[in-house]
Scaffold this active site. Structure first.
Site, PDB file in Angstrom:
ATOM      1  N   GLU A 212       0.886  -1.175   0.000  1.00  0.00           N
ATOM      2  CA  GLU A 212       0.000   0.000   0.000  1.00  0.00           C
ATOM      3  C   GLU A 212       0.915   1.214   0.000  1.00  0.00           C
ATOM      4  O   GLU A 212       1.429   1.600   1.045  1.00  0.00           O
ATOM      5  CB  GLU A 212      -0.899  -0.016   1.247  1.00  0.00           C
ATOM      6  N   CYS A 246      -2.156   9.392   2.253  1.00  0.00           N
ATOM      7  CA  CYS A 246      -1.737   8.835   0.955  1.00  0.00           C
ATOM      8  C   CYS A 246      -2.736   9.127  -0.155  1.00  0.00           C
ATOM      9  O   CYS A 246      -2.352   9.233  -1.314  1.00  0.00           O
ATOM     10  CB  CYS A 246      -1.528   7.337   1.095  1.00  0.00           C
TER      11      CYS A 246
HETATM   12  P1  NAD Z   1       8.006   4.747   5.146  1.00  0.00           P
HETATM   13  O1  NAD Z   1       8.112   3.962   3.890  1.00  0.00           O
HETATM   14  O2  NAD Z   1       9.104   5.671   5.483  1.00  0.00           O
HETATM   15  O3  NAD Z   1       7.844   3.784   6.405  1.00  0.00           O
HETATM   16  C1  NAD Z   1       6.887   2.737   6.437  1.00  0.00           C
HETATM   17  C2  NAD Z   1       7.406   1.615   7.308  1.00  0.00           C
HETATM   18  O4  NAD Z   1       8.615   1.096   6.765  1.00  0.00           O
HETATM   19  C3  NAD Z   1       7.714   2.039   8.743  1.00  0.00           C
HETATM   20  O5  NAD Z   1       7.181   1.054   9.609  1.00  0.00           O
HETATM   21  C4  NAD Z   1       9.216   2.082   8.787  1.00  0.00           C
HETATM   22  O6  NAD Z   1       9.733   1.733  10.045  1.00  0.00           O
HETATM   23  C5  NAD Z   1       9.650   1.073   7.751  1.00  0.00           C
HETATM   24  N1  NAD Z   1      10.911   1.445   7.110  1.00  0.00           N
HETATM   25  C6  NAD Z   1      11.358   2.698   6.848  1.00  0.00           C
HETATM   26  N2  NAD Z   1      12.555   2.646   6.213  1.00  0.00           N
HETATM   27  C7  NAD Z   1      12.862   1.340   6.075  1.00  0.00           C
HETATM   28  C8  NAD Z   1      13.972   0.637   5.506  1.00  0.00           C
HETATM   29  N3  NAD Z   1      15.013   1.270   4.953  1.00  0.00           N
HETATM   30  N4  NAD Z   1      13.956  -0.710   5.546  1.00  0.00           N
HETATM   31  C9  NAD Z   1      12.926  -1.363   6.093  1.00  0.00           C
HETATM   32  N5  NAD Z   1      11.851  -0.747   6.654  1.00  0.00           N
HETATM   33  C10 NAD Z   1      11.816   0.574   6.648  1.00  0.00           C
HETATM   34  O7  NAD Z   1       6.598   5.476   5.039  1.00  0.00           O
HETATM   35  P2  NAD Z   1       5.975   6.493   6.066  1.00  0.00           P
HETATM   36  O8  NAD Z   1       6.835   7.719   6.069  1.00  0.00           O
HETATM   37  O9  NAD Z   1       5.673   5.814   7.345  1.00  0.00           O
HETATM   38  O10 NAD Z   1       4.575   6.842   5.404  1.00  0.00           O
HETATM   39  C11 NAD Z   1       4.444   7.776   4.373  1.00  0.00           C
HETATM   40  C12 NAD Z   1       4.305   7.074   3.050  1.00  0.00           C
HETATM   41  O11 NAD Z   1       3.374   6.020   3.178  1.00  0.00           O
HETATM   42  C13 NAD Z   1       3.732   7.985   1.977  1.00  0.00           C
HETATM   43  O12 NAD Z   1       4.392   7.714   0.763  1.00  0.00           O
HETATM   44  C14 NAD Z   1       2.274   7.576   1.881  1.00  0.00           C
HETATM   45  O13 NAD Z   1       1.684   7.813   0.645  1.00  0.00           O
HETATM   46  C15 NAD Z   1       2.363   6.121   2.192  1.00  0.00           C
HETATM   47  N6  NAD Z   1       1.107   5.638   2.759  1.00  0.00           N
HETATM   48  C16 NAD Z   1       0.345   4.801   2.014  1.00  0.00           C
HETATM   49  C17 NAD Z   1      -0.869   4.366   2.505  1.00  0.00           C
HETATM   50  C18 NAD Z   1      -1.740   3.448   1.700  1.00  0.00           C
HETATM   51  O14 NAD Z   1      -2.654   2.874   2.282  1.00  0.00           O
HETATM   52  N7  NAD Z   1      -1.510   3.279   0.408  1.00  0.00           N
HETATM   53  C19 NAD Z   1      -1.301   4.779   3.771  1.00  0.00           C
HETATM   54  C20 NAD Z   1      -0.487   5.621   4.505  1.00  0.00           C
HETATM   55  C21 NAD Z   1       0.724   6.044   4.004  1.00  0.00           C
END
Ligand code: NAD
Length: 459
Positions: A212, A246
């Site tokens: 997602e 998002c």
């Molecule tokens: P993110 O990708 O930075 O983090 C998401 C998760 O991944 C967190 O739990 C984090 O700890 C983990 N993570 C971060 N870096 C990592 C790495 N290098 N290796 C492994 N795991 C890692 O996203 P975010 O900042 O939490 O959220 C914002 C993004 O999420 C935006 O792009 C938004 O559009 C998207 N989002 C999508 C939805 C959806 O339902 N499609 C919902 C909410 C947010």
């Protein structure tokens, strides 16, 4: 958590799954009810946590998070018996007599990785779907909504044994260790770059994934729209949670003939909405780093409303920028904040082809009364979801699967679609013994071949 413990939890869950306990539908029902009771009993803790994380109000926390989580549990409780039943399909002539059906089976030991912007709604509904489908689950909430992550850990670990449902808190090291383990399903919500890391890690074990992700969601304000309604709905959707959604409208494409009227109406709507931390109608940007990133996207020359920011307060004013072009820095990546770029257009086909040349968005919004324009935009632009004369609310209908397409994600969830995301449908042909045609058996003879051809009317 000690990284070595992560491996142990996964192993414990695998052993527990193999006992078949989690497959029993009444067990699943009990766990869902147990989870709801625990959340209700600790609702205040959940609200307080997001207040601490980014000044999210209890109204916001309830209406756009906790309520949706309860709803997801209620839907699962009401339907899981039916969802878990085998699904009969027709049997073809070759196999007559027999029954054919699809047998839903849980995938096994699963991992859910949540995001911070809606920490409960991006973490708990996939957990609910995983439980309903009969799996064990490890939840890794986002470390950036630190208090919300702690609250989920506290609530879940008090009620559930780790061998069935565990919360692993942490950041990159913990997530990396988790991703090294073999899971039967990974459900990830987050950014496109991390989505790629997750997909790559999953491929090593051929683990199926739901991703997602995000993207830049175009919002069309066409000349035929009901401008008052369009602005009201669009501004709400853009600035809710300070734009950290998002499916928020990322930028607006407004027909040049109504651009000035649109901007005036949008400014008034922002004023009327009274966005402020004090009254709870506005939330902080999640970190100073994110605030700094957003502040750099503001081009003072193009600002027609807002533009102020304060990094240490994690504040970005509701901002509108006009005369933006597709090549401006703000148009390169998902904004994920309260800055609205306005691009005015003359020729719909030109903007459509610009959008088609970019990654597929998670949502498209079309404000119009013109059926042909609606049809054209919906059929030409590919996106995960969308809404007509509305924005964002599509994700609150559990009968509409929620998910992206292309770089905005893969697979979908909510309601029955969430159950399906954590289920394998095993195709079964179920034969009785009372009759047998011997046509398939050796020796193969010309007579048998003739009969087969007659049977299928092949001359
Ligand atoms: P993110 O990708 O930075 O983090 C998401 C998760 O991944 C967190 O739990 C984090 O700890 C983990 N993570 C971060 N870096 C990592 C790495 N290098 N290796 C492994 N795991 C890692 O996203 P975010 O900042 O939490 O959220 C914002 C993004 O999420 C935006 O792009 C938004 O559009 C998207 N989002 C999508 C939805 C959806 O339902 N499609 C919902 C909410 C947010």
């Amino acid at each position: 958590m000690d990284l070595a413990d992560i491996e142990k939890i996964v192993e414990k869950q695998r052993i527990y799954f193999n006992t078949n306990v989690t497959k029993d539908v009444s067990f699943r029902l009990n766990q869902l009810k147990k989870l709801k009771t625990a959340l209700i009993e600790n609702e205040q803790l959940l609200h307080d946590a997001v207040k601490k994380d980014f000044k999210k109000s209890a109204f916001e926390s309830f209406a756009n998070e906790v309520f949706l989580v309860y709803e997801e549990i209620d839907i699962a409780v009401k339907n899981v018996k039916w969802w878990a039943k085998r699904k009969r399909v027709k049997t073809n002539l070759i196999n007559f007599p027999a029954k054919s059906y699809r047998l839903p089976e849980p995938l096994g030991t699963t991992l859910v990785i949540g995001a911070w912007n809606y920490p409960y709604v991006t973490s708990l509904p996939p957990v609910i779907s995983a439980i309903a489908a009969g799996n064990t689950v490890i939840l890794k909430p986002s470390e950036l909504a630190n208090n919300a992550s702690k609250a989920m850990y506290q609530i879940i670990s008090e009620v559930f044994d780790q061998k069935y449902l565990a919360v692993v808190e942490g950041a990159v090291p913990e997530t990396t260790t988790l991703l090294e383990q073999k899971f039967d399903k990974i459900f990830f919500t987050g950014s496109v770059p991390v989505g790629k890391i997750v997909y790559e890690a999953a491929s090593k074990h051929l683990t199926p994934v739901t991703l997602e992700l995000g993207g830049k969601n175009p919002t069309f304000i066409t000349e035929s729209c009901d401008l008052k309604r369009a602005v009201q709905r669009m501004i709400w959707a853009k600035y809710l949670n300070s734009g950290q959604i998002c499916v928020a409208p990322d930028y607006v494409l407004v027909h040049h003939s109504i651009k000035d009227k649109f901007i005036e109406a949008a400014k008034k709507e922002i004023e009327a909405s009274q966005f402020s931390f004090e009254n709870g109608n506005y939330v902080q940007i999640i970190t100073e780093k994110h605030t700094d990133r957003l502040s750099k996207l503001i081009d003072p020359e193009k600002v027609v409303h807002g533009g102020e920011f304060n990094i240490s307060e994690r504040y970005i004013a509701p901002t509108i920028m006009q005369d933006v072009s597709f090549d401006d820095p703000i148009m390169l990546d998902e904004i994920f904040g309260p800055i609205l770029p306005v691009i005015s257009y003359d020729n719909l086909d030109e903007v459509i082809s610009k959008i088609k040349s970019r990654p597929k968005p998670l949502a498209i919004y079309v404000f119009t009364k013109d059926k042909q324009v609606k049809q054209k935009l919906l059929s030409e632009i590919s996106s995960g979801t969308g809404a007509v004369n509305e924005a964002l609310m599509q994700i609150t209908n559990p009968n509409l699967p929620f998910g992206g397409v292309g770089s905005s994600g893969m697979s979908s969830y909510h309601g029955k679609f969430g159950f399906d995301a954590f289920t394998h449908y095993k195709s079964i042909l179920d034969k009785p013994n009372w009759m047998e045609t011997n046509l398939k058996y050796f020796p193969h003879t010309p007579r048998k071949l003739k009969l087969i051809k007659q049977m299928f009317r092949i001359s």
